[in-house]
Structure formats: structure tokens, C-alpha cells
Design an enzyme around this catalytic site. Structure first.
Site, short mmCIF file in Angstrom:
data_model
loop_
_atom_site.label_atom_id
_atom_site.label_comp_id
_atom_site.label_asym_id
_atom_site.label_seq_id
_atom_site.Cartn_x
_atom_site.Cartn_y
_atom_site.Cartn_z
CB SER A 139 -15.07 -28.58 -33.09
OG SER A 139 -13.98 -29.47 -32.98
CG LEU A 140 -18.27 -22.91 -29.64
CD1 LEU A 140 -19.57 -23.67 -29.51
CD2 LEU A 140 -17.96 -22.15 -28.34
CG ASN A 141 -15.06 -24.64 -35.15
OD1 ASN A 141 -14.08 -24.40 -34.44
ND2 ASN A 141 -15.20 -25.75 -35.81
CB CYS A 196 -6.70 -28.59 -37.75
SG CYS A 196 -5.84 -28.67 -36.23
N GLY A 207 -12.95 -37.97 -39.17
CA GLY A 207 -14.18 -38.53 -38.61
C GLY A 207 -14.67 -37.86 -37.35
CD GLU A 208 -18.19 -36.01 -33.84
OE1 GLU A 208 -17.70 -34.89 -34.11
OE2 GLU A 208 -18.17 -36.50 -32.70
CB CYS A 240 -3.69 -36.32 -34.56
SG CYS A 240 -5.26 -35.75 -35.14
CB CYS A 245 -16.32 -36.74 -41.35
SG CYS A 245 -17.26 -36.06 -39.96
CB CYS A 268 -17.55 -28.92 -40.73
SG CYS A 268 -18.25 -29.75 -39.30
CB SER A 313 -11.70 -33.44 -30.95
OG SER A 313 -12.23 -32.28 -31.54
CD GLU A 322 -4.25 -38.45 -44.96
OE1 GLU A 322 -3.52 -38.41 -45.96
OE2 GLU A 322 -4.94 -37.49 -44.59
CB CYS A 324 -13.60 -29.91 -42.19
SG CYS A 324 -12.81 -31.49 -41.82
N1 SAH Z 1 -14.78 -34.41 -35.92
C1 SAH Z 1 -14.15 -33.97 -34.74
C2 SAH Z 1 -12.66 -34.28 -34.70
C3 SAH Z 1 -11.89 -34.11 -35.98
S1 SAH Z 1 -11.75 -32.46 -36.62
C4 SAH Z 1 -14.36 -32.48 -34.55
O1 SAH Z 1 -14.87 -31.83 -35.45
O2 SAH Z 1 -14.08 -32.00 -33.45
C5 SAH Z 1 -10.44 -31.79 -35.64
C6 SAH Z 1 -10.41 -30.27 -35.55
O3 SAH Z 1 -9.99 -29.68 -36.78
C7 SAH Z 1 -11.75 -29.64 -35.21
O4 SAH Z 1 -11.61 -28.81 -34.10
C8 SAH Z 1 -12.07 -28.82 -36.44
O5 SAH Z 1 -12.83 -27.68 -36.10
C9 SAH Z 1 -10.70 -28.48 -36.96
N2 SAH Z 1 -10.68 -28.11 -38.37
C10 SAH Z 1 -11.42 -28.67 -39.36
N3 SAH Z 1 -11.15 -28.07 -40.54
C11 SAH Z 1 -10.22 -27.13 -40.31
C12 SAH Z 1 -9.51 -26.19 -41.13
N4 SAH Z 1 -9.74 -26.13 -42.44
N5 SAH Z 1 -8.62 -25.38 -40.53
C13 SAH Z 1 -8.36 -25.45 -39.22
N6 SAH Z 1 -8.97 -26.33 -38.40
C14 SAH Z 1 -9.90 -27.16 -38.92
FE1 SF4 Z 2 -16.19 -34.03 -39.49
FE2 SF4 Z 2 -14.83 -32.72 -37.56
FE3 SF4 Z 2 -14.36 -32.23 -40.17
FE4 SF4 Z 2 -16.66 -31.43 -39.07
S1 SF4 Z 2 -14.59 -30.73 -38.53
S2 SF4 Z 2 -16.43 -32.47 -41.06
S3 SF4 Z 2 -17.05 -33.10 -37.66
S4 SF4 Z 2 -13.99 -34.15 -39.13
#
Ligand code: SAH
Ligand code: SF4
Length: 345
Positions: free
Chosen positions: A214-216, A333, A161-162, A106, A113, A117, A191, A93, A120
């Protein structure tokens, strides 16, 4: 027998070689690259600069592949989601977000992936396969062609994906995006969830594109729980890599922080975040967690988001609460899952 080549799967050098191998002058390669990456032709026959004879000669040797658009959805807020199917029927997508005169596309770098996480949806799918460079780039070509004469102004590798786990193909795609499609490096952002060694290699192979991390979370305990990659590259290593990341004047690293209710949204987290970022030219994007996955995570309260933002802003960091656009079509996201997993249509 000669094998028919997909011109889009070739690097620039390979296009030059292809042209030379068939006894054509070098400028034919430049013309092919121009028509593919700037004019977005879907078929060799559309290259009107070539004579009919040349076009049919070429058609015996090569073709131009195209992602197949399987589904297109438009959100109430104008965000658009594109579901593409690849040659092997896997799906990915891309999401187009309009904001004033900015059109951000995007794009995905992998089907699924492997990072797992817990917040996600793409992570829920698990790893399907890496995308080839042309499958990454073709998302832009397909969307731009569809909305001509408009074009995406900004590209973010923040879809499925990463990207750093598919390093070589992503580097080649970045080169084609900036070198062949003519999109400025300032308008391209990758990212990552924090693959430290690849993060340090990136500026050597793809200099001057923007980096988002993506620190989180602000403690290893929490981050390892929600982002398994943290067990390999813990926060300290990640922040050290960010400190060493070469930045041009006035450029900054973006830190993304998904606020999850009761998990990482306390004021203590905000204070720790400020400390972690000290000395790094950066901006912070806060994203309220978008539900949808298997887990039982909660959105943060509006008060928590506001207080978190204020703590960061008060310490003179640039902070933005990113609106999650396109939630009604699962385009926000973390909501990209294409046709995989539970609820796949
Ligand atoms: N894999 C890479 C890029 C794709 S994810 C990464 O993790 O950076 C893109 C962004 O979406 C990341 O910053 C991730 O933290 C955020 N994200 C993932 N799941 C989410 C959710 N359920 N709600 C809000 N943001 C989310
Ligand atoms: Fe993969 Fe980014 Fe989602 Fe983590 S947040 S599972 S690295 S796509």
C-alpha cells in the site's frame, strides 16, 4: 487431568505429536488434518471415517473450535461481509467478492490495527489484538463451509490489520492455507503498509505468495502524514526493499494507491509514481478513497482518477482502477471496523 486440546489451534507437527502421545497410528493425524482443512468439519462427530468408539475417545481429549458467525450482510453488488466473533468475544470481518469465475475472500489478520493510517476505518479503531493462525485460517473454512460446494478461489490478507505486524501467526496461517487447505500460492496475496524488515523476511518464511504494497503517496511529506509507518520506513527504503523482493518469472508486486481528493491525486503524483516504480515488475491498483472515517478526506473527482490512470498506463505500466465493492454495507477497502468504535452496533 488431561487438558482438552483445540485441534485447530495446533500446527501440523503438533497434531502428529497429539496422535502419537495417545498411542494412535500416524495416519490418524493425516485423517484429522484432511477432515479439518479440506472437509471443514465443525465437530469431531462429523468425521464419519472414524468409528463411533474412536470419535468418543477423541472427544475426551480434543475438540474442533469454530469462529462464530455473528452477522452476514449482502451488498447490492453481491459482495458479502461476514462478522465473526472470536472465543474472547472480540470481533473481526471478512469480505467475499465475486468477479466472474473468481471468488476472492479478503481476510483479517488482526482485530483493529496499530498503524493509524488516517484514511482507514480499521486504523481508527486502534490495535485490539493479534489473531492466532487458526483464527486467520478459520475465516476461510467458515465461509467455504457456508457456501459449499463453492469455495473461495483467491485469498487476500487485506482485511483488518497489518499482517506483517503479526508475522509468526500469519506465516503459520499462510502455510496452512497453501499446505493444508491446498490453495495455490499464486492465488494468495498479502498486503502490507510497508514494514520493511518483515517484508524482506517474508519470502524466506512464506516463499512465493503474492505481495501487495500500500503505497498511497509519492512524497515522504504526504506519506508520513497519512501513513505514520512512513516515518520509520520512508519511501526510498520501501522501494529498495521492493526492488530486492525475490519474484518468480512472470510474477509481479501489486502497488495499491488510494486516491484521495487534493491529497495525492495530482498529475505530478502520477509522474512521480511512475518514476518510483521504474525497474520493479509490478502492477498498480488505484482505489478511490472510500469515506467513512473521522477525518475530513474527499473522494477524488472522476477526471482526476482518469487522468492519473492514463499517465500510468501511458508509461507502459499495468494499471487498474479497482472498483470498491460493497460500499453500502461498509465492506469496501478501508471500511472494516467490526463492532468497534463510533457507530458500533
Ligand atoms: N494493512 C494492510 C492490509 C489491509 S488494508 C495494508 O495497509 O496494506 C487494505 C487496503 O485498503 C490498503 O491498500 C489500504 O491502503 C486500503 N484502504 C484503507 N483505507 C481505505 C479507504 N478509506 N478507501 C480506500 N482504500 C482504503
Ligand atoms: Fe492498518 Fe492497512 Fe488500515 Fe493502515 S490501511 S490502518 S495498515 S489496515
Amino acid at each position: 487431568m488431561v487438558q482438552i486440546k483445540d485441534l485447530k489451534s495446533l500446527s501440523r507437527e503438533e497434531v502428529y505429536r497429539f496422535v502419537a502421545d495417545h498411542g494412535l497410528p500416524k495416519y490418524r493425524a493425516d485423517q484429522l488434518l484432511h477432515w479439518i482443512y479440506e472437509r471443514y468439519v465443525a465437530d469431531l462427530q462429523e468425521i464419519t471415517e472414524f468409528s463411533k468408539t474412536l470419535r468418543s475417545e477423541l472427544a475426551n481429549l480434543a475438540f474442533i473450535s469454530n469462529l462464530e458467525l455473528r452477522k452476514h450482510q449482502r451488498s447490492r453488488d453481491g459482495t458479502e461481509k461476514f462478522l465473526f466473533s472470536l472465543a474472547d468475544r472480540q470481533t473481526i470481518e471478512s469480505v467475499l467478492i465475486a468477479d466472474k469465475d473468481r471468488l476472492t475472500l479478503c481476510i483479517s489478520s488482526q482485530a483493529g490495527c496499530a498503524m493509524g493510517c488516517s484514511f482507514c476505518l480499521t486504523g481508527d479503531i486502534g490495535f485490539i489484538r493479534n489473531l492466532k493462525a487458526h483464527e486467520i485460517v478459520d475465516q476461510i473454512i467458515a465461509v467455504n463451509r457456508r457456501m459449499a460446494p463453492r469455495r473461495a478461489t483467491n485469498i487476500v490478507l487485506m482485511g483488518m490489520g497489518e499482517p506483517l505486524a503479526n508475522f509468526d501467526e500469519v506465516v503459520e496461517a499462510l502455510w496452512r492455507i497453501t499446505g493444508l487447505m491446498g490453495i495455490s500460492k499464486r492465488r494468495v496475496t498479502l498486503s502490507t503498509s510497508g514494514l520493511v524488515p518483515k517484508m524482506l523476511e517474508l519470502p524466506k518464511r512464506a516463499p512465493d505468495i503474492n505481495l501487495a504494497v500500500s503505497l498511497n503517496a509519492t512524497t515522504d511529506e504526504v506519506r508520513s502524514r497519512i501513513m505514520p509507518i512512513n516515518r520509520t520506513y520512508p519511501i526510498r527504503e520501501l522501494m529498495n526493499a521492493c526492488r530486492r523482493y525475490p519474484l518468480k518469472p512472470r510474477r509481479r508486486i501489486t502497488f495499491e494507491y488510494v486516491l484521495i481528493g487534493g491529497v495525492n491525486d495530482s498529475l505530478a503524483d502520477a509522474t512521480r509514481l511512475v518514476k518510483l516504480l521504474r525497474g520493479i515488475p509490478c502492477k498498480v491498483n488505484l482505489i478511490a478513497y472510500n469515506p467513512g472515517g473521522q477525518g475530513s478526506m474527499k473522494r477524488p473527482s472522476a477526471e482526476a482518477v482518469q487522468a492519473f490512470q492514463k499517465t500510468i498506463a501511458d508509461s507502459n505500466l499495468t494499471v487498474l482502477v479497482r472498483e470498491s465493492k460493497g460500499q453500502d454495507i461498509l465492506a469496501a477497502c478501508g471500511q472494516l471496523k467490526a463492532h468497534y468504535g463510533k457507530g458500533a452496533r
